[in-house]
Design a protein around this motif. Sequence first.
Motif, PDB file in Angstrom:
ATOM      1  N   GLN A 118       0.833  -1.204   0.000  1.00 43.92           N
ATOM      2  CA  GLN A 118       0.000   0.000   0.000  1.00 43.92           C
ATOM      3  C   GLN A 118       0.870   1.257   0.000  1.00 43.92           C
ATOM      4  O   GLN A 118       0.625   2.196  -0.781  1.00 43.92           O
ATOM      5  CB  GLN A 118      -0.931   0.002   1.215  1.00 43.92           C
ATOM      6  N   THR A 119       1.886   1.261   0.853  1.00 42.32           N
ATOM      7  CA  THR A 119       2.790   2.412   0.900  1.00 42.32           C
ATOM      8  C   THR A 119       3.509   2.601  -0.436  1.00 42.32           C
ATOM      9  O   THR A 119       3.663   3.737  -0.919  1.00 42.32           O
ATOM     10  CB  THR A 119       3.830   2.226   2.022  1.00 42.32           C
ATOM     11  N   GLU A 134       1.164   4.157  -2.924  1.00 43.11           N
ATOM     12  CA  GLU A 134       0.972   5.579  -2.601  1.00 43.11           C
ATOM     13  C   GLU A 134       2.155   6.398  -3.114  1.00 43.11           C
ATOM     14  O   GLU A 134       1.972   7.479  -3.693  1.00 43.11           O
ATOM     15  CB  GLU A 134       0.818   5.752  -1.089  1.00 43.11           C
ATOM     16  N   ASN A 135       3.366   5.855  -2.923  1.00 43.72           N
ATOM     17  CA  ASN A 135       4.563   6.559  -3.403  1.00 43.72           C
ATOM     18  C   ASN A 135       4.564   6.663  -4.925  1.00 43.72           C
ATOM     19  O   ASN A 135       4.926   7.701  -5.492  1.00 43.72           O
ATOM     20  CB  ASN A 135       5.823   5.823  -2.944  1.00 43.72           C
ATOM     21  N   LEU A 153       1.950   6.676  -6.937  1.00 44.20           N
ATOM     22  CA  LEU A 153       0.914   7.626  -7.380  1.00 44.20           C
ATOM     23  C   LEU A 153       1.372   9.072  -7.211  1.00 44.20           C
ATOM     24  O   LEU A 153       1.007   9.938  -8.015  1.00 44.20           O
ATOM     25  CB  LEU A 153      -0.382   7.389  -6.610  1.00 44.20           C
ATOM     26  N   GLN A 154       2.168   9.309  -6.188  1.00 44.04           N
ATOM     27  CA  GLN A 154       2.720  10.653  -6.018  1.00 44.04           C
ATOM     28  C   GLN A 154       3.712  10.974  -7.134  1.00 44.04           C
ATOM     29  O   GLN A 154       3.768  12.103  -7.628  1.00 44.04           O
ATOM     30  CB  GLN A 154       3.420  10.769  -4.655  1.00 44.04           C
ATOM     31  N   ASN A 166      -5.826  -1.087  -2.173  1.00 44.48           N
ATOM     32  CA  ASN A 166      -6.294  -0.193  -1.102  1.00 44.48           C
ATOM     33  C   ASN A 166      -5.825   1.238  -1.335  1.00 44.48           C
ATOM     34  O   ASN A 166      -6.577   2.194  -1.110  1.00 44.48           O
ATOM     35  CB  ASN A 166      -5.792  -0.690   0.255  1.00 44.48           C
ATOM     36  N   ALA A 167      -4.587   1.398  -1.793  1.00 37.91           N
ATOM     37  CA  ALA A 167      -4.058   2.739  -2.081  1.00 37.91           C
ATOM     38  C   ALA A 167      -4.789   3.376  -3.255  1.00 37.91           C
ATOM     39  O   ALA A 167      -5.123   4.572  -3.232  1.00 37.91           O
ATOM     40  CB  ALA A 167      -2.563   2.653  -2.373  1.00 37.91           C
ATOM     41  N   ALA A 191      -8.293   4.392  -2.152  1.00 35.96           N
ATOM     42  CA  ALA A 191      -8.245   5.613  -1.327  1.00 35.96           C
ATOM     43  C   ALA A 191      -8.057   6.857  -2.196  1.00 35.96           C
ATOM     44  O   ALA A 191      -8.537   7.952  -1.856  1.00 35.96           O
ATOM     45  CB  ALA A 191      -7.116   5.505  -0.313  1.00 35.96           C
ATOM     46  N   ALA A 192      -7.390   6.679  -3.336  1.00 37.42           N
ATOM     47  CA  ALA A 192      -7.160   7.801  -4.255  1.00 37.42           C
ATOM     48  C   ALA A 192      -8.266   7.934  -5.301  1.00 37.42           C
ATOM     49  O   ALA A 192      -8.204   8.819  -6.164  1.00 37.42           O
ATOM     50  CB  ALA A 192      -5.808   7.627  -4.945  1.00 37.42           C
TER      51      ALA A 192
END
Length: 347
Positions: free
Chosen positions: A225-226, A229-230, A232-233, A254-255, A258-259
């Motif tokens: 997940q982390t 997230e990285n 997507l940034q 999940n990431a 959430a986005a």
Amino acid sequence: MDNAVARRRRGRAALLGLVVALLATGCAGRNDDSGSSGGSQVQVGLITKTETNPFFVKMKEGAQKEAQAKGAKLLTAAGKFDGDNASQVTAIENMVAAGVKGILITPSDTKAIVPAIKKARDKGVLVIALDTPTQPQDATDALFATDNFKAGVLIGQYAKAAEAGKQAKIATLDLAPGISVGVLRHNGFLSGYGAAQVDQSATQQATAPAVVCSQDTQGDQAKGQTAMENCLQKDPGINLVYTINEPAALGAYNALKAAGKEKGVMIVSVDGGCTGVKAVQSGQIAATSQQYPLKMATQGVAAVVDFANNGKKASGYTDTGVTLITDKAMEGVDAKDSKFGLENCWG
């Protein structure tokens, strides 16, 4: 008086003979009950990466069942975490000292474990790698495993067909540096997708212009997940995600959810555990390559027992099979549906 003494002596001798005969009969009865033929029980060692991953739980179950069927004793050990080489080295040493005829191992560090394996083999212990080849592969006597490169190729081919000419922005959520299973799956995926020209002999993860982000996850859901997230940034336009396994895939999902991007991004993965197949059913994962830990363990134990009894050494690579699982089949890509996947999953 002499006659009386002689009679008593003869009586004692007869009684002693009867006792000896009864004891001999009793001992023979215990040998029959135990099924022992006078030889010592074959001991087989199984060392997995961890005790908690459902893949290795199923592997242990399969090894135990086969050991019981073969009349062998199974000794087990595992690393404290994925990548824990020190615990695996200690386990090898302990098993050799215990007198095992063979060791089955899923190496956490495919290079660092090699010296410990060599010491075991030098003492006459058969060592078979399960699931993950060592580096070099011939550091063990044999390898019983999924063709991890092929597993990657299958999901790469599927993703290419499903994308239907769309320009891909790929995120790869990988395992850890230098681990052969991670390299093989990653490179297989890029090869199957056509994003890079790479073959099964490569020992480093390939790169490709279409890959806009790569992150290591250690096959862990939270780290997956982390990592997502990285990524997507780094590039919000990612539309295809390759993951080393299904826990990492579910973390990525999940990431993305959430986005608010879960509907526009395809996730493909490898493993075929029951949780992963259910994620295919629900649409969280588009496709996964299913492997079969039960076969690896069963065949591995059988090989060690055969070596112990007949001196026959397993050698080379035995492919334990891989199947693409998806509920949205693509023309030209061999696959089975989630019903088949659930009938053959683990965990």
